[in-house]
Design an enzyme around this catalytic site. Structure first.
Site: not given
Ligand code: NAP
Length: 292
Positions: A117, A191, A287
């Site tokens: 990020r 996030s 973030e």
């Molecule tokens: P989630 O699926 O509930 O997972 C929780 C966290 O665990 C995520 O932040 C993700 O990291 C990490 N994770 C899950 N599986 C993983 C794996 N196999 N290997 C490494 N890390 C893992 O997450 P969520 O909040 O619903 O979001 C889903 C995805 O959408 C995530 O990738 C998240 O970053 C992305 N997202 C980003 C934003 C933003 O504003 N930047 C907003 C919503 C969702 P990572 O975040 O590093 O992937």
């Protein structure tokens, strides 16, 4: 200051300077071989509409990045990522104009300093360039990334085999719509905190105290903690105060349904950061970009 969709920016107060909203449109195939297509896209194009276009054109690589709010030009600044894919995985180069000199410059991938990020445009070169276009290298062959538990559970629940990247796109859209608030309906900046990195030793110590803690091993003996879990486990999910709060389905997302001032939202963020530090001895970094 340049602004894309404004979906990853928090204004702490009224901004006294000039804001330029980037609306440069256009998609152009600039090169192609048997495996890849190089697509140059105007910085003001909507990110999700680009992902849809690529899916419809059978150009693969962006399917995990569906429904991320914002513009194409903002995507490299944050190196947007979701479900195991980051923009840098499909990035070829970008064009930008240096604000002081007006000179147009091309940045290849290696020059962008992409990290988790993160990019050079958030760090050393912050505020110095306006990104005008991004060129992506998209695959003609499907290359599916489906390791994230949320995706695996989704397909297991549906009882279908994963055969095409379009299924991943549909799954990501469905999952995101079910748990993330639409910023048009409930104001939010996605996030609000980055997932913190801790040492393996620290992670083991936290596991002893908090057996359900969620962490993912990274390079250099570090572990990425799920910030959402830390906040949820601390009891913040669903919290509301002064028009701002913590989303009830996803504790990593701060919301502003009361249209409160940026500083009210930042005060809540500071309270959460303090609580997480006291409870787990872990620092959470904000973030979105904060404009003071
Ligand atoms: P989630 O699926 O509930 O997972 C929780 C966290 O665990 C995520 O932040 C993700 O990291 C990490 N994770 C899950 N599986 C993983 C794996 N196999 N290997 C490494 N890390 C893992 O997450 P969520 O909040 O619903 O979001 C889903 C995805 O959408 C995530 O990738 C998240 O970053 C992305 N997202 C980003 C934003 C933003 O504003 N930047 C907003 C919503 C969702 P990572 O975040 O590093 O992937």
């Amino acid at each position: 200051m340049p602004l894309g969709g404004g979906s990853n920016v928090v204004f702490a107060g009224d901004f006294p300077g000039l804001i330029i909203r980037i609306q440069i449109q256009g998609r152009e195939i600039v090169d192609e071989n048997s495996e890849f297509v190089w697509l140059r896209v105007g910085a003001g194009e909507n990110w999700h509409q680009l992902v849809e276009y690529c899916i419809d054109s059978q150009l693969w690589g962006l399917e995990n990045l569906a429904l991320i709010p914002g513009t194409v030009g903002a995507a490299p600044v944050q190196n947007i990522g979701a479900y195991g894919v980051e923009l840098c995985d499909c990035f070829e180069e970008l064009r930008a104009v240096e604000i002081n000199s007006g000179v147009a410059v091309t940045f290849i991938r290696e020059a962008c300093g992409f990290g988790y990020r993160d990019s050079i445009f958030k760090g050393k070169l912050k505020g110095q360039y306006i990104i005008t276009s991004v060129t992506l290298k998209l695959s003609k062959q499907p290359r599916m990334v489906c390791d994230y538990p949320a995706l695996q559970q989704h397909f297991k629940r549906l009882g279908v085999a994963l055969e095409s990247p379009r299924q991943i796109y549909n799954a990501v859209c469905e999952i995101r719509q079910s748990k993330l608030p639409d910023p048009v309906e409930i104001p939010n900046a996605g996030s609000f905190f980055q997932n913190p990195l801790v040492s393996e030793a620290k992670y083991k110590q936290l596991q002893q105290q908090f057996p359900g803690i969620v962490g993912y091993p990274q390079d250099h003996q570090m572990v990425k903690l799920a910030a959402g879990w830390l906040i949820d486990n601390a009891g913040w999910r669903g919290f509301n105060e002064g028009g701002v709060g913590v989303h009830e389905k996803q504790a990593l997302v701060l919301i502003n349904p009361g249209h409160a001032k940026g500083k009210t939202l930042l005060a809540l963020a500071a309270k959460i950061q303090h609580d997480i530090l006291i409870r787990y001895d872990v620092s959470l970094a904000i973030e979105p970009q904060v404009v003071d």
